[in-house]
Design a protein around this motif. Structure first.
Motif, mmCIF file in Angstrom:
data_model
loop_
_atom_site.group_PDB
_atom_site.id
_atom_site.type_symbol
_atom_site.label_atom_id
_atom_site.label_comp_id
_atom_site.label_asym_id
_atom_site.label_seq_id
_atom_site.Cartn_x
_atom_site.Cartn_y
_atom_site.Cartn_z
ATOM 1 N N GLY A 148 -6.998 3.012 -6.603
ATOM 2 C CA GLY A 148 -6.196 2.777 -7.790
ATOM 3 C C GLY A 148 -4.892 3.536 -7.834
ATOM 4 O O GLY A 148 -4.078 3.321 -8.744
ATOM 5 N N ARG A 149 -4.664 4.427 -6.876
ATOM 6 C CA ARG A 149 -3.416 5.191 -6.899
ATOM 7 C C ARG A 149 -2.806 5.376 -5.510
ATOM 8 O O ARG A 149 -2.327 6.452 -5.156
ATOM 9 N N LEU A 150 -2.819 4.325 -4.755
ATOM 10 C CA LEU A 150 -2.236 4.376 -3.417
ATOM 11 C C LEU A 150 -0.760 4.767 -3.413
ATOM 12 O O LEU A 150 -0.322 5.511 -2.531
ATOM 13 N N PRO A 151 0.070 4.277 -4.378
ATOM 14 C CA PRO A 151 1.490 4.649 -4.337
ATOM 15 C C PRO A 151 1.745 6.148 -4.460
ATOM 16 O O PRO A 151 2.838 6.616 -4.122
ATOM 17 N N ALA A 152 0.743 6.912 -4.918
ATOM 18 C CA ALA A 152 0.923 8.362 -5.051
ATOM 19 C C ALA A 152 0.896 9.070 -3.703
ATOM 20 O O ALA A 152 1.323 10.217 -3.594
ATOM 21 N N SER A 153 0.416 8.392 -2.679
ATOM 22 C CA SER A 153 0.327 9.011 -1.357
ATOM 23 C C SER A 153 1.673 8.991 -0.653
ATOM 24 O O SER A 153 2.391 7.982 -0.696
ATOM 25 N N PRO A 154 2.040 10.057 0.047
ATOM 26 C CA PRO A 154 3.275 10.044 0.842
ATOM 27 C C PRO A 154 3.217 9.074 2.015
ATOM 28 O O PRO A 154 4.235 8.774 2.626
ATOM 29 N N LEU A 155 2.026 8.579 2.309
ATOM 30 C CA LEU A 155 1.857 7.639 3.417
ATOM 31 C C LEU A 155 1.928 6.182 2.963
ATOM 32 O O LEU A 155 1.789 5.271 3.789
#
Length: 330
Positions: A148-155
């Motif tokens: 649910g929060r993939l965009p928070a990852s730097p990758l």
């Protein structure tokens, strides 16, 4: 592998059932609801094996894929999908989170073993990598927390670009001799994405271990993306990945890798490929060297000769003569 379905050759009356059958095979069993079943629907789906994962592409008229809790209970092997929206806008509802809107070119994650509601309107398309949960080496609660929060990852952007590339040319990628290596690297990157997105106090011990294991994979990917930059130094690599220079060298040493030598080798291989490409026959050798991060042509020639026992001009001449015996050497 061949396409699972292409409705172009089917009568309009047979397409709804054909799409449902193909979806059962290609992804997770679900209810397939067409946006306008009164009009002829169309769809094209394909699945390619990529090691322990698979690439799934889907383009169709407006569609809704509804997987109920009852259907989800029938699956024994959990699978997650990391999908890049290629056309239209995707809408996903899963778990307690509100609707997730996925614009074109963005990435979303779906737990295919759980209930979900996914749709798009009009002409839509997506390409995704489907990975069994047991190949990710992460607890299922960590994975579900991350989706649910993939965009928070730097990758996030790195993995989005990678999956986009996989789905744009799956035939060539999966048939290449390096497919097994690509498969392992793809799973490793997705594992790192999920681990970093799920980083919380509650999961910190699990994610920290995973991130440590996948850090070298991230570093390799970063280096390959920046080979053309002559200012790509170990210090910059370490700073970009928030580690000390000493830790960077230790990671490489533990993997039996000499960082500087590996970078030079990658650059030389890229330059050699360009020298052998017919479209580059008139391109100056110095320009090719610069494109691969070599500022000094003399240094480039010396390194190239040491690696390939031939100067760049000798390699180009022999290659040109082999292809076109009567032509002058450029």
């Amino acid at each position: 592998m061949a396409y699972v379905l292409d409705t172009a050759g089917l009568p309009a009356g047979d397409r709804v059932e054909a799409v449902h059958t193909a979806m059962m095979y290609a992804s997770a069993p679900c209810h397939v609801i067409h946006e306008d079943p009164a009009r002829p629907v169309y769809a094209r789906m394909g699945v390619w094996d990529l090691g322990d994962a698979n690439i799934f592409t889907h383009r169709s008229s407006g569609i809704r894929l509804l997987r109920t809790a009852k259907l989800a209970r029938q699956d024994a092997m959990p699978v997650i999908a990391l999908s890049v929206q290629q056309r239209s806008t995707g809408f996903l509802e899963q778990g307690r989170a509100g609707p997730f809107v996925c614009a074109r070119g963005e990435l979303l994650g779906v737990d295919l073993s759980a209930a979900y509601d996914y749709s798009w309107s009009g002409d839509g398309a997506a390409g995704c990598l489907q990975i069994p949960v047991d190949r990710l080496g992460l607890p299922i609660d960590v994975i579900r927390s991350a989706l649910g929060r993939l965009p928070a990852s730097p990758l996030y952007r790195l993995v989005t670009t990678h999956i986009t590339a996989l789905s744009q040319n799956p035939d060539r990628i999966t048939s290449d001799q390096s497919a097994a290596t690509v498969a392992a690297a793809s799973i490793d990157l997705c594992r790192a994405l999920l681990a970093s997105a799920a980083r919380t106090d509650r999961h910190s011990s699990a994610t920290r271990a995973v991130l440590a294991e996948t850090l070298l994979t991230q570093i390799r990917a970063y280096v390959r993306q920046n080979l053309s930059d002559p200012d790509l130094t170990p210090a910059r690599i370490a700073t970009t990945h928030n580690i000390s220079l000493r830790h960077l060298y230790k990671l490489c040493a533990d993997a039996g890798l000499s960082l500087e030598q590996w970078i030079i080798t990658e650059r030389l291989q890229g330059a050699r490929h360009d020298l052998l490409t017919p479209a580059n026959r008139t391109r100056p050798i110095a320009a090719i060297a610069r494109a691969w991060g070599f500022r000094d042509p003399t240094h480039f020639t010396r390194r190239f000769r040491a690696r390939y026992n031939s100067t760049p001009s000798q390699l180009r001449a022999s290659s040109t003569e082999a292809r076109t015996p009567g032509d002058p050497v450029l």
